[in-house]
Design an enzyme around this catalytic site. Sequence first.
Site, PDB file in Angstrom:
ATOM      1  N   ASP A 230     -24.643 -20.308  -4.075  1.00 40.44           N
ATOM      2  CA  ASP A 230     -24.246 -19.193  -3.224  1.00 40.44           C
ATOM      3  C   ASP A 230     -24.265 -17.869  -3.991  1.00 40.44           C
ATOM      4  O   ASP A 230     -23.827 -17.795  -5.137  1.00 40.44           O
ATOM      5  CB  ASP A 230     -22.822 -19.469  -2.706  1.00 40.44           C
ATOM      6  CG  ASP A 230     -22.383 -18.517  -1.618  1.00 40.44           C
ATOM      7  OD1 ASP A 230     -23.228 -18.115  -0.796  1.00 40.44           O
ATOM      8  OD2 ASP A 230     -21.179 -18.189  -1.575  1.00 40.44           O
TER       9      ASP A 230
ATOM     10  N   GLU B  69     -30.603 -13.136   2.922  1.00 41.69           N
ATOM     11  CA  GLU B  69     -29.578 -12.175   3.325  1.00 41.69           C
ATOM     12  C   GLU B  69     -30.246 -11.078   4.158  1.00 41.69           C
ATOM     13  O   GLU B  69     -30.618 -10.031   3.639  1.00 41.69           O
ATOM     14  CB  GLU B  69     -28.915 -11.602   2.070  1.00 41.69           C
ATOM     15  CG  GLU B  69     -27.724 -10.717   2.336  1.00 41.69           C
ATOM     16  CD  GLU B  69     -27.114 -10.203   1.042  1.00 41.69           C
ATOM     17  OE1 GLU B  69     -25.896 -10.340   0.880  1.00 41.69           O
ATOM     18  OE2 GLU B  69     -27.855  -9.676   0.186  1.00 41.69           O
TER      19      GLU B  69
ATOM     20  N   HIS C 241     -15.947 -10.382   3.076  1.00 44.38           N
ATOM     21  CA  HIS C 241     -15.609 -11.295   1.994  1.00 44.38           C
ATOM     22  C   HIS C 241     -14.216 -11.008   1.426  1.00 44.38           C
ATOM     23  O   HIS C 241     -13.695  -9.903   1.536  1.00 44.38           O
ATOM     24  CB  HIS C 241     -16.626 -11.161   0.850  1.00 44.38           C
ATOM     25  CG  HIS C 241     -17.969 -11.749   1.140  1.00 44.38           C
ATOM     26  ND1 HIS C 241     -19.007 -11.015   1.644  1.00 44.38           N
ATOM     27  CD2 HIS C 241     -18.447 -13.008   0.992  1.00 44.38           C
ATOM     28  CE1 HIS C 241     -20.075 -11.781   1.790  1.00 44.38           C
ATOM     29  NE2 HIS C 241     -19.763 -13.000   1.395  1.00 44.38           N
TER      30      HIS C 241
ATOM     31  N   HIS D 163     -21.009 -15.214   6.625  1.00 42.30           N
ATOM     32  CA  HIS D 163     -20.288 -15.088   5.356  1.00 42.30           C
ATOM     33  C   HIS D 163     -18.901 -14.489   5.615  1.00 42.30           C
ATOM     34  O   HIS D 163     -18.659 -13.861   6.638  1.00 42.30           O
ATOM     35  CB  HIS D 163     -21.055 -14.175   4.409  1.00 42.30           C
ATOM     36  CG  HIS D 163     -22.254 -14.816   3.781  1.00 42.30           C
ATOM     37  ND1 HIS D 163     -22.424 -14.902   2.415  1.00 42.30           N
ATOM     38  CD2 HIS D 163     -23.340 -15.419   4.315  1.00 42.30           C
ATOM     39  CE1 HIS D 163     -23.558 -15.514   2.145  1.00 42.30           C
ATOM     40  NE2 HIS D 163     -24.133 -15.840   3.292  1.00 42.30           N
TER      41      HIS D 163
ATOM     42  N   ALA E  53     -15.960 -15.913   6.189  1.00 38.39           N
ATOM     43  CA  ALA E  53     -15.295 -16.467   7.370  1.00 38.39           C
ATOM     44  C   ALA E  53     -13.782 -16.574   7.226  1.00 38.39           C
ATOM     45  O   ALA E  53     -13.086 -16.741   8.234  1.00 38.39           O
ATOM     46  CB  ALA E  53     -15.884 -17.836   7.700  1.00 38.39           C
TER      47      ALA E  53
ATOM     48  N   THR F  72     -11.998 -18.006   0.343  1.00 39.95           N
ATOM     49  CA  THR F  72     -10.687 -17.426   0.045  1.00 39.95           C
ATOM     50  C   THR F  72      -9.545 -18.227   0.643  1.00 39.95           C
ATOM     51  O   THR F  72      -8.542 -18.511  -0.026  1.00 39.95           O
ATOM     52  CB  THR F  72     -10.623 -15.969   0.539  1.00 39.95           C
ATOM     53  OG1 THR F  72     -11.659 -15.214  -0.106  1.00 39.95           O
ATOM     54  CG2 THR F  72      -9.276 -15.349   0.223  1.00 39.95           C
TER      55      THR F  72
END
Length: 273
Positions: free
Chosen positions: A85, A131, A171, A199, A201, A224
């Site tokens: 990632d 991306e 993020h 991304h 989420a 996170t």
Amino acid sequence: MTVAAPQTSADIIRAARAGGYALAAFNAVNLETAQAIVRAAEAQRAPVILQFSQNAARHGGLAQLAALGLSLKAEARVPVVLHFDHAEDEGAALKALKLGFDGVMLEGDDPATLQHLADAAHDSGGYLEAEYEVVVKGERSGERHDDPAHLAEFIGGSGCDILAVDIGSAHKQESKNAHLDFDRLARLAELTSLPLVLHGASSVPVDDLARAATLGVAKINLATDLTLAFTTAVKESLNAGAKDPRQYLGAGRDAMQARAETYIRALGGAGRA
């Protein structure tokens, strides 16, 4: 008698889009966090994406994390896709593929670089996540494109298999206060049949993630929120007097597994393995 070809990692992700669910793509940084992810998938009988980022590789070593991921994948009772990632340069992404990662995601949108990386991924039986749009991350501000011709050109020029888009997440957020743009998601899903990737989420309410999974988002990245669950449990174990790392790291692993299972069920992945 015709024998069906084994599913590739890209096939597993494409099946999620076709089936109207999403694969949970969880980030790990060490043995216990990686075990939590695979155990959660096994408990829910779900395919899962086990991710290590370039940040994690700086801490633990890319070769070492690859060996860990490949070992867990080989012994798992469910399909595990090993993903690298947020590669920050082509060299790191190519190294990950050589080490056995199934797929890679590269930061950046240079078509020639992406096509070269896509070719390398396909040669090894893997996939490229491109991306298309940048989701807010630290000093990287969000970036959207609304021209359908630009989307078609990007997909054709990059050779990518799955596509990361920006629909309002961010993020490294500890609060679930992001508002997803479902109208924009619907437009993107109409313009391409590629599996879409969300991304950041952890910033999104779980119900909204579940809805996005039915609208073309087939890979949902979560880091996170699971890290917080792990760290909170470790702190509680230490405060309770734990001194053996196996005790407090085990507590973190159990808490992270439980949180991961919640997401797998919400995204529709349970029972798909």
